[in-house]
Scaffold this active site. Structure first.
Site, PDB file in Angstrom:
ATOM      1  N   SER A 254       0.817  -1.126  -0.045  1.00  0.00           N
ATOM      2  CA  SER A 254       0.050  -0.030  -0.078  1.00  0.00           C
ATOM      3  C   SER A 254       0.874   1.369  -0.018  1.00  0.00           C
ATOM      4  O   SER A 254       1.842   1.330   0.720  1.00  0.00           O
ATOM      5  CB  SER A 254      -0.916   0.050   1.187  1.00  0.00           C
ATOM      6  OG  SER A 254      -1.946  -0.700   1.031  1.00  0.00           O
ATOM      7  N   GLY A 255       0.380   2.384  -0.950  1.00  0.00           N
ATOM      8  CA  GLY A 255       1.046   3.379  -0.872  1.00  0.00           C
ATOM      9  C   GLY A 255       2.492   3.532  -1.865  1.00  0.00           C
ATOM     10  O   GLY A 255       2.724   4.779  -2.051  1.00  0.00           O
TER      11      GLY A 255
END
Length: 269
Positions: A229-230
């Site tokens: 994520s990210g």
């Protein structure tokens, strides 16, 4: 099924022991998934978010990824900084850092830079996953060579069929096998209609082209996964997306969904 790609905590106090994978259960055998080891020197704008207090030292406290878009500015996913993940508001996490210039999380290369401030998109919708981004301001600056340009609206890098690469330290098999070193996977930018059909609105989320872009392979096999994520999705030398959400990891018919960087540019400008 996978929701946002982080290792979700059952209890913040338990996180220092053994972080849990998401309640989602990826189901791909050769599914970053379907990737390869990546050299941090060739992607210095890829960084890891870290908190040893919460996630322990086994992987230097890594729990999400990020991308350097300014010498002291890092983009990441809003859901990475939620209380569901951190157990508290991000400003209360005393050891929140960004690890830069380190491909192998257990090496001493690169820098661990404290996060001076956090801004989470107030329009982030955790139900649809729309607007999933946050901005980190670092306590010290990185070199200009670590910064990658952001693709604005209309950039040809968003065109369906464009080759892209996603980077991260997340699950590399779909079975909770987290990478110690940086990995990357080649994916293809897909038409909005493909993701609108895959994600018309269910418990995983709803594809909204204004703030999302999707990428993967129609047959599956290459994708981001839990723990990525990210992290950045890069095409034609620019960051076009941040790893956000999807169903499963590398499944046919379920491409990865990324926060559209042109939406971020428009929102923060």
């Amino acid at each position: 099924m996978r929701r946002p790609f982080v290792r979700v905590l059952a209890l913040a106090a338990a996180a220092a022991a053994i972080p849990l994978v998401s309640s989602a259960t990826p189901a791909a055998a050769d599914v970053v998934i379907g990737g390869y080891p990546a050299e941090i020197s060739k992607s210095p704008w890829t960084v890891a978010l870290s908190s040893r207090d919460l996630f322990g030292g086994t992987r230097a406290g890594q729990f999400c990824g990020g991308v350097v878009v300014g010498r002291s500015t890092v983009l990441t996913a809003a859901h990475c900084l939620s209380e569901a993940v951190l157990g508290a508001p991000p400003e209360r996490i005393r050891d929140l850092k960004v690890i830069a210039g380190r491909g192998d999380l257990l090496s001493t290369a690169g820098q661990e830079i404290p996060v001076r401030s956090v801004w989470v998109n107030p329009d982030y919708d955790s139900y649809t996953n729309a607007g999933d981004f946050a901005v980190l301001t670092l306590a010290s600056s990185l070199p200009e060579s670590s910064v990658i340009p952001m693709a604005a609206a209309g950039d040809p890098a968003y065109q369906p069929g464009t080759e892209a690469v996603v980077y991260g330290w997340g699950d590399i098999t779909g079975a909770g096998d987290y990478a110690r070193s940086l990995h990357a996977a080649r994916v293809t930018v897909m038409a909005d209609a493909v993701c609108e059909e895959a994600y018309p609105g269910n418990t995983d989320g709803t594809y909204k082209s204004a703030s999302m872009v999707c990428a993967g392979e129609r047959a599956g096999g290459r994708d981001a996964c839990q723990g990525d994520s990210g992290g950045p999705l890069v095409a034609q030398g620019k960051v076009i997306g941040l790893v956000s959400w999807g169903t499963g990891c590398g499944l046919a018919g379920s491409p990865g969904v990324y926060t559209r960087v042109s939406y971020i540019v428009r929102t923060v400008s």
